[in-house]
Design a protein around this motif. Structure first.
Motif, PDB file in Angstrom:
ATOM      1  N   ASN A   1      52.587 -17.430  -7.556  1.00 23.79           N
ATOM      2  CA  ASN A   1      52.225 -16.837  -6.114  1.00 23.79           C
ATOM      3  C   ASN A   1      52.290 -15.206  -6.330  1.00 23.79           C
ATOM      4  OD1 ASN A   1      51.490 -19.238  -4.725  1.00 23.79           O
ATOM      5  ND2 ASN A   1      53.799 -19.558  -4.464  1.00 23.79           N
ATOM      6  N   ARG A   2      53.169 -14.751  -6.654  1.00 21.86           N
ATOM      7  CA  ARG A   2      53.308 -13.357  -6.901  1.00 21.86           C
ATOM      8  C   ARG A   2      52.488 -12.459  -7.676  1.00 21.86           C
ATOM      9  NH1 ARG A   2      58.810  -9.941  -8.885  1.00 21.86           N
ATOM     10  NH2 ARG A   2      58.096  -7.802  -8.546  1.00 21.86           N
ATOM     11  N   PHE A   3      52.727 -13.007  -9.169  1.00 19.86           N
ATOM     12  CA  PHE A   3      51.720 -12.305  -9.952  1.00 19.86           C
ATOM     13  C   PHE A   3      50.674 -12.405 -10.194  1.00 19.86           C
ATOM     14  CE2 PHE A   3      56.216 -12.022 -11.441  1.00 19.86           C
ATOM     15  CZ  PHE A   3      56.377 -10.768 -11.256  1.00 19.86           C
ATOM     16  N   TYR A   4      49.928 -13.448  -9.673  1.00 24.26           N
ATOM     17  CA  TYR A   4      48.543 -13.577  -9.626  1.00 24.26           C
ATOM     18  C   TYR A   4      47.831 -13.730  -8.126  1.00 24.26           C
ATOM     19  CZ  TYR A   4      48.893 -15.665 -14.542  1.00 24.26           C
ATOM     20  OH  TYR A   4      49.282 -15.615 -15.694  1.00 24.26           O
ATOM     21  N   PHE A   5      48.279 -14.890  -7.482  1.00 22.77           N
ATOM     22  CA  PHE A   5      47.651 -14.927  -6.212  1.00 22.77           C
ATOM     23  C   PHE A   5      47.825 -13.828  -5.152  1.00 22.77           C
ATOM     24  CE2 PHE A   5      48.323 -19.832  -7.279  1.00 22.77           C
ATOM     25  CZ  PHE A   5      47.064 -19.568  -7.953  1.00 22.77           C
ATOM     26  N   GLN A   6      49.173 -13.363  -4.927  1.00 23.28           N
ATOM     27  CA  GLN A   6      49.469 -12.012  -3.931  1.00 23.28           C
ATOM     28  C   GLN A   6      48.786 -10.888  -4.756  1.00 23.28           C
ATOM     29  OE1 GLN A   6      53.525 -12.236  -2.993  1.00 23.28           O
ATOM     30  NE2 GLN A   6      53.608 -14.131  -2.016  1.00 23.28           N
ATOM     31  N   ALA A   7      48.885 -10.896  -6.017  1.00 23.73           N
ATOM     32  CA  ALA A   7      48.573  -9.577  -6.663  1.00 23.73           C
ATOM     33  C   ALA A   7      46.984  -9.452  -6.400  1.00 23.73           C
ATOM     34  CB  ALA A   7      48.696  -9.596  -8.129  1.00 23.73           C
ATOM     35  N   ILE A   8      45.983 -10.628  -6.801  1.00 25.45           N
ATOM     36  CA  ILE A   8      44.753 -10.520  -6.584  1.00 25.45           C
ATOM     37  C   ILE A   8      44.197 -10.190  -5.088  1.00 25.45           C
ATOM     38  CG2 ILE A   8      42.567 -12.099  -6.545  1.00 25.45           C
ATOM     39  CD1 ILE A   8      43.887 -13.334  -9.030  1.00 25.45           C
ATOM     40  N   LYS A   9      45.075 -10.774  -4.068  1.00 25.21           N
ATOM     41  CA  LYS A   9      44.536 -10.658  -2.703  1.00 25.21           C
ATOM     42  C   LYS A   9      44.768  -8.979  -2.229  1.00 25.21           C
ATOM     43  CE  LYS A   9      45.783 -12.492   2.161  1.00 25.21           C
ATOM     44  NZ  LYS A   9      46.406 -13.576   2.846  1.00 25.21           N
ATOM     45  N   GLN A  10      46.235  -8.449  -2.721  1.00 26.66           N
ATOM     46  CA  GLN A  10      46.248  -7.219  -2.369  1.00 26.66           C
ATOM     47  C   GLN A  10      45.277  -6.366  -3.257  1.00 26.66           C
ATOM     48  OE1 GLN A  10      50.408  -6.668  -3.767  1.00 26.66           O
ATOM     49  NE2 GLN A  10      51.153  -6.380  -1.737  1.00 26.66           N
TER      50      GLN A  10
END
Length: 108
Positions: A95-104
């Motif tokens: 969640n933090r290093f892939y999904f949230q980072a891509i979204k940000q």
């Protein structure tokens, strides 16, 4: 080369990505590594994947399936073989290093 640049942008760190079947990757300053076992453009990615802190030579199997929904793409993630007791840390890491980072970084 585009895949490597994309990964380095959202992880904000140097990466090694050989985006072909059998190609290896290393991300997040070596915290994550693995090998692509299946790549079907616009449909599916399967990989052997591990955190550096896992027991030596222990890999999970990660399957990412992309489903075209017209004006959006649905992503289905399946993760098998995470070491006992590492499930929540692995979920939080994705969640933090892939999904949230891509979204940000890219807005989606």
């Amino acid at each position: 080369m585009l895949c490597l640049q994309f990964v380095q942008v959202f992880t904000r760190s140097a990466a090694t990505v050989d985006g072909r079947r059998g190609g290896i990757f290393q991300l997040l300053d070596g915290s994550v590594s693995g090998e692509f076992s299946e790549l079907v453009p616009d449909q599916r990615i399967e990989m052997r994947w591990r955190f550096r802190t896992w027991p030596n030579d222990h890999y999970a199997t990660i399957s990412l399936e992309l489903v075209d929904r017209g004006d959006a793409t649905e992503l289905k993630l399946e993760c098998r073989g995470v070491p006992a007791g590492e499930e929540e840390t692995t979920r939080e890491g994705w969640n933090r290093f892939y999904f949230q980072a891509i979204k940000q970084t890219f807005g989606y």
